[in-house]
Design an enzyme around this catalytic site. Structure first.
Site, short mmCIF file in Angstrom:
data_model
loop_
_atom_site.label_atom_id
_atom_site.label_comp_id
_atom_site.label_asym_id
_atom_site.label_seq_id
_atom_site.Cartn_x
_atom_site.Cartn_y
_atom_site.Cartn_z
N ASP A 95 0.85 -1.19 0.00
CA ASP A 95 0.00 0.00 0.00
C ASP A 95 0.89 1.25 0.00
O ASP A 95 1.81 1.36 0.81
CB ASP A 95 -0.85 -0.05 1.29
CG ASP A 95 -1.94 0.99 1.33
OD1 ASP A 95 -2.37 1.45 0.26
OD2 ASP A 95 -2.38 1.33 2.45
N GLY A 225 -8.89 5.78 1.12
CA GLY A 225 -9.55 6.61 2.13
C GLY A 225 -11.05 6.38 2.22
O GLY A 225 -11.83 7.32 2.36
N ASP A 269 -9.06 1.21 6.18
CA ASP A 269 -8.14 0.97 7.29
C ASP A 269 -8.66 1.60 8.58
O ASP A 269 -8.84 0.92 9.60
CB ASP A 269 -6.75 1.53 6.93
CG ASP A 269 -5.70 1.15 7.97
OD1 ASP A 269 -6.00 0.34 8.86
OD2 ASP A 269 -4.56 1.67 7.90
P1 13P Z 1 -8.76 4.96 5.48
O1 13P Z 1 -7.79 4.82 6.64
O2 13P Z 1 -9.29 6.33 5.38
O3 13P Z 1 -9.77 3.89 5.51
O4 13P Z 1 -7.89 4.76 4.14
C1 13P Z 1 -7.24 3.55 3.92
C2 13P Z 1 -6.36 3.63 2.72
O5 13P Z 1 -6.59 4.36 1.79
C3 13P Z 1 -5.20 2.73 2.67
O6 13P Z 1 -4.44 2.95 1.53
O1 G3H Z 2 -3.29 5.07 3.65
C1 G3H Z 2 -2.69 4.74 4.67
C2 G3H Z 2 -3.07 3.52 5.43
O2 G3H Z 2 -4.19 3.76 6.23
C3 G3H Z 2 -1.91 3.00 6.21
O3 G3H Z 2 -1.57 3.86 7.25
O4 G3H Z 2 0.95 4.07 7.15
O5 G3H Z 2 -0.32 4.46 9.30
O6 G3H Z 2 -0.09 2.15 8.34
P1 G3H Z 2 -0.18 3.63 8.05
ZN ZN Z 3 -4.52 5.02 0.84
#
Ligand code: 13P
Ligand code: G3H
Ligand code: ZN
Length: 324
Positions: A95, A225, A269
């Site tokens: 990611d 997001g 997330d």
């Molecule tokens: P959120 O934390 O807003 O759900 O976004 C997750 C995300 O885009 C991970 O790449």
């Molecule tokens: O887009 C980001 C994800 O929610 C991951 O977040 O880098 O804090 O693990 P993180």
């Molecule tokens: Zn993201």
């Protein structure tokens, strides 16, 4: 070099094709520890959904890339145990890959999919960096997600105040020049739990999505997001000693609408973080004598599983599609 194929993982190509044609989106859930991974797999096996397991830069720093990769390998076997030997399609995805070297290292480690996030670069630099990753990844049949446009919110500790919506007139050239397999776009979703203030009426710009779809018909689109900040979870947290500020997310009905079109991967997330925190806080408030981590992480895991089951059924529409 470890090929993801020997680990029982799949890349995202076929899954995206089926999701675009079937009018649903594949869940992309982040994990950083065993309990999150168990909850994701339980939810996806119980709903018979394919899944994308996402590892962020923060997760690699927190939990160690080697450990996370072996956990994903274990996840393939665990999914079989949960489904009487059948299993579900599992993608292991980087990611927000920040650069070529990180993507290369993950591919060599057995990831089946990577994101190269060049959204902060100029259009030409983004094209060039993405093209380089694609060229490397495709030698190993690893799929690549690129990004155009900038989401508001917090991402890897960097805060963007404003959305920079994806410009539909750029997508065709980006896809052609880079050879990417999927494209993350900015149409109003944002990262983190503090997305919008109560009273605001956040809307996904479905008009921009439609314009993009017209220019690259059937091409797999990704939404980042996409947490909705469930207010019942915020309440449990704050009723049990938490101090979360008032915030709302994107409505689940709008995400459902987007998933019916070319949006075939939805990243969630923050909602999962809220579910686990609600579970931990509730147990520790109601049973202050508890000190065995299994007694608070177990219920937190259950809350996460139930949340993700509901997301698969009601929001992504991925439930029942593991055997497509
Ligand atoms: P959120 O934390 O807003 O759900 O976004 C997750 C995300 O885009 C991970 O790449
Ligand atoms: O887009 C980001 C994800 O929610 C991951 O977040 O880098 O804090 O693990 P993180
Ligand atoms: Zn993201």
């Amino acid at each position: 070099m470890v090929s993801y194929k020997t680990l029982g993982l799949v890349n995202s190509r076929d899954l995206f094709k089926k999701a675009v044609n079937g009018g649903y989106a594949i869940p992309a859930y982040n994990f950083n520890n065993m309990e999150q991974l168990q909850a994701i797999l339980q939810a996806c096996c119980e709903t018979n959904s394919p899944v994308i397991l996402q590892i962020s830069k923060g997760a690699r720093k927190y939990a160690n890339q080697t450990l996370l990769r072996y956990m994903a390998q274990g996840a393939v076997e665990y999914a079989k145990e949960l489904t009487s030997g059948k299993g579900i399609p599992i993608v292991l995805h980087l990611d927000h890959g920040p650069d070529f070297d990180t993507c290369k290292s993950c591919i060599e480690y057995g990831f089946s999919s990577v994101m190269i996030d060049g959204s902060a670069l100029s259009f030409d630099e983004n094209c060039e960096q993405t093209r380089r990753v694609v060229e490397y990844a495709h030698q190993y049949d690893v799929t690549v997600e690129g990004e155009l446009g900038v989401l508001a919110g917090i991402e890897d500790e960097v805060k963007a105040e404003k959305h920079t919506y994806t410009r539909p007139e750029e997508v065709e050239e980006f896809v052609k020049r880079t050879g990417v397999d999927s494209l993350a776009i900015a149409i109003g979703t944002s990262h983190g739990a503090y997305k919008f203030k109560p009273g605001e009426n956040p809307r996904i710009r479905l008009d921009i999505l439609r314009e993009i779809e017209k220019r690259i018909p059937g091409f797999p689109i990704v939404l980042h997001g996409s947490s909705s900040v469930p207010q019942d979870l915020v309440k449990i947290i704050n009723d049990n000693g938490g101090r979360l500020k008032d915030a709302i997310g994107i409505g689940e009905d709008q995400l459902r609408e987007a998933a019916k079109s070319a949006v075939c991967k939805i990243n969630i997330d923050s909602d999962g973080r809220l579910a686990m925190t609600a579970g931990v806080r509730k147990v520790l408030t109601e049973k202050p004598e508890v000190f065995d981590p299994r007694l608070y992480l177990g219920p937190a895991r259950d809350m996460l599983r139930e949340l993700y089951k509901r997301k698969n059924i009601e929001v992504l529409g991925s439930a029942g599609h593991a055997d497509d």
